[in-house]
Design a protein around this motif. Structure first.
Motif, PDB file in Angstrom:
ATOM      1  N   SER A 109      -2.099  79.041  31.980  1.00  0.00           N
ATOM      2  CA  SER A 109      -1.541  80.270  31.424  1.00  0.00           C
ATOM      3  C   SER A 109      -0.592  79.986  30.273  1.00  0.00           C
ATOM      4  O   SER A 109       0.136  78.991  30.286  1.00  0.00           O
ATOM      5  CB  SER A 109      -0.754  81.031  32.496  1.00  0.00           C
ATOM      6  OG  SER A 109      -1.559  81.365  33.588  1.00  0.00           O
ATOM      7  N   THR A 136       7.637  81.116  23.375  1.00  0.00           N
ATOM      8  CA  THR A 136       6.341  81.091  24.027  1.00  0.00           C
ATOM      9  C   THR A 136       5.753  79.695  23.943  1.00  0.00           C
ATOM     10  O   THR A 136       6.046  78.931  23.006  1.00  0.00           O
ATOM     11  CB  THR A 136       5.394  82.120  23.385  1.00  0.00           C
ATOM     12  OG1 THR A 136       4.185  82.196  24.122  1.00  0.00           O
ATOM     13  CG2 THR A 136       5.085  81.753  21.940  1.00  0.00           C
ATOM     14  N   ALA A 183       7.251  85.138  31.824  1.00  0.00           N
ATOM     15  CA  ALA A 183       6.041  85.914  32.012  1.00  0.00           C
ATOM     16  C   ALA A 183       4.842  85.059  31.640  1.00  0.00           C
ATOM     17  O   ALA A 183       4.947  84.171  30.784  1.00  0.00           O
ATOM     18  CB  ALA A 183       6.086  87.172  31.150  1.00  0.00           C
ATOM     19  N   ARG A 232       0.461  84.911  30.943  1.00  0.00           N
ATOM     20  CA  ARG A 232      -0.791  85.604  30.676  1.00  0.00           C
ATOM     21  C   ARG A 232      -1.865  84.570  30.402  1.00  0.00           C
ATOM     22  O   ARG A 232      -1.577  83.444  29.968  1.00  0.00           O
ATOM     23  CB  ARG A 232      -0.659  86.543  29.475  1.00  0.00           C
ATOM     24  CG  ARG A 232      -0.533  85.867  28.124  1.00  0.00           C
ATOM     25  CD  ARG A 232      -0.273  86.885  27.011  1.00  0.00           C
ATOM     26  NE  ARG A 232      -1.305  87.888  26.898  1.00  0.00           N
ATOM     27  CZ  ARG A 232      -2.372  87.785  26.124  1.00  0.00           C
ATOM     28  NH1 ARG A 232      -2.534  86.704  25.389  1.00  0.00           N
ATOM     29  NH2 ARG A 232      -3.273  88.755  26.065  1.00  0.00           N
ATOM     30  N   TYR A 264       1.313  90.971  29.394  1.00  0.00           N
ATOM     31  CA  TYR A 264       1.634  89.924  30.365  1.00  0.00           C
ATOM     32  C   TYR A 264       1.472  90.498  31.764  1.00  0.00           C
ATOM     33  O   TYR A 264       2.144  91.464  32.129  1.00  0.00           O
ATOM     34  CB  TYR A 264       3.060  89.411  30.156  1.00  0.00           C
ATOM     35  CG  TYR A 264       3.168  88.521  28.944  1.00  0.00           C
ATOM     36  CD1 TYR A 264       3.246  89.064  27.660  1.00  0.00           C
ATOM     37  CD2 TYR A 264       3.168  87.139  29.067  1.00  0.00           C
ATOM     38  CE1 TYR A 264       3.309  88.248  26.544  1.00  0.00           C
ATOM     39  CE2 TYR A 264       3.250  86.317  27.956  1.00  0.00           C
ATOM     40  CZ  TYR A 264       3.320  86.877  26.693  1.00  0.00           C
ATOM     41  OH  TYR A 264       3.391  86.065  25.586  1.00  0.00           O
ATOM     42  N   TRP A 302       5.131  88.443  36.019  1.00  0.00           N
ATOM     43  CA  TRP A 302       6.544  88.405  35.648  1.00  0.00           C
ATOM     44  C   TRP A 302       7.388  87.875  36.795  1.00  0.00           C
ATOM     45  O   TRP A 302       7.090  88.132  37.968  1.00  0.00           O
ATOM     46  CB  TRP A 302       7.054  89.813  35.309  1.00  0.00           C
ATOM     47  CG  TRP A 302       6.512  90.353  34.032  1.00  0.00           C
ATOM     48  CD1 TRP A 302       5.324  90.986  33.848  1.00  0.00           C
ATOM     49  CD2 TRP A 302       7.139  90.304  32.760  1.00  0.00           C
ATOM     50  NE1 TRP A 302       5.171  91.341  32.529  1.00  0.00           N
ATOM     51  CE2 TRP A 302       6.272  90.928  31.838  1.00  0.00           C
ATOM     52  CE3 TRP A 302       8.354  89.796  32.291  1.00  0.00           C
ATOM     53  CZ2 TRP A 302       6.573  91.062  30.476  1.00  0.00           C
ATOM     54  CZ3 TRP A 302       8.663  89.921  30.948  1.00  0.00           C
ATOM     55  CH2 TRP A 302       7.783  90.547  30.058  1.00  0.00           C
TER      56      TRP A 302
END
Length: 123
Positions: A32, A50, A97, A99, A110, A113
């Motif tokens: 992820s 990120t 988070a 994704r 996302y 969490w």
């Protein structure tokens, strides 16, 4: 399914440092993309940093570039956010988070969490 839990928040003086951790579980965590968001009182949640699933790609909000570093250890299922030179403007609840897929700064993209960890920076 991915479960996330943040830790490492606390109270620190301006100029200080903290390292946040995001512990993940679930089969797809290591695959992820994980991002750190923050939400200050009265403000919208914003993306801070990120990192791609491999760790080879990172990006930062302009407000934290040069001060924050995101990294991950997939062997430990953990993503870190090293925060240096903190200022009172960094005070917020920090969320991690996750994704599956490429970069997105949109909260609704996302699926997973954590509950957040509070960071307070005193002047």
């Amino acid at each position: 399914q991915v479960q996330l839990e943040e830790s490492g928040g606390g109270l620190v003086q301006a100029g200080g440092s903290l390292r946040l951790s995001c512990a993940g579980s679930g089969r797809t965590f290591s695959g992820s993309r994980v991002s750190w968001f923050r939400q200050a009182p009265g403000k919208e949640r914003e993306i801070v940093a990120t990192i791609s699933w491999s760790g080879s790609n990172t990006d930062y909000a302009d407000s934290v570039k040069g001060r924050f570093t995101i990294s991950r250890d997939n062997a430990k299922n953990t993503v870190y956010l090293q925060m240096n030179s903190l200022s009172p403007e960094d005070t917020a609840v920090y969320y991690c988070a996750a994704r599956i897929g490429p970069y997105s700064g949109r909260i609704n993209e996302y699926a997973y969490w954590g509950r957040g960890t509070q960071v307070i920076v005193s002047a």
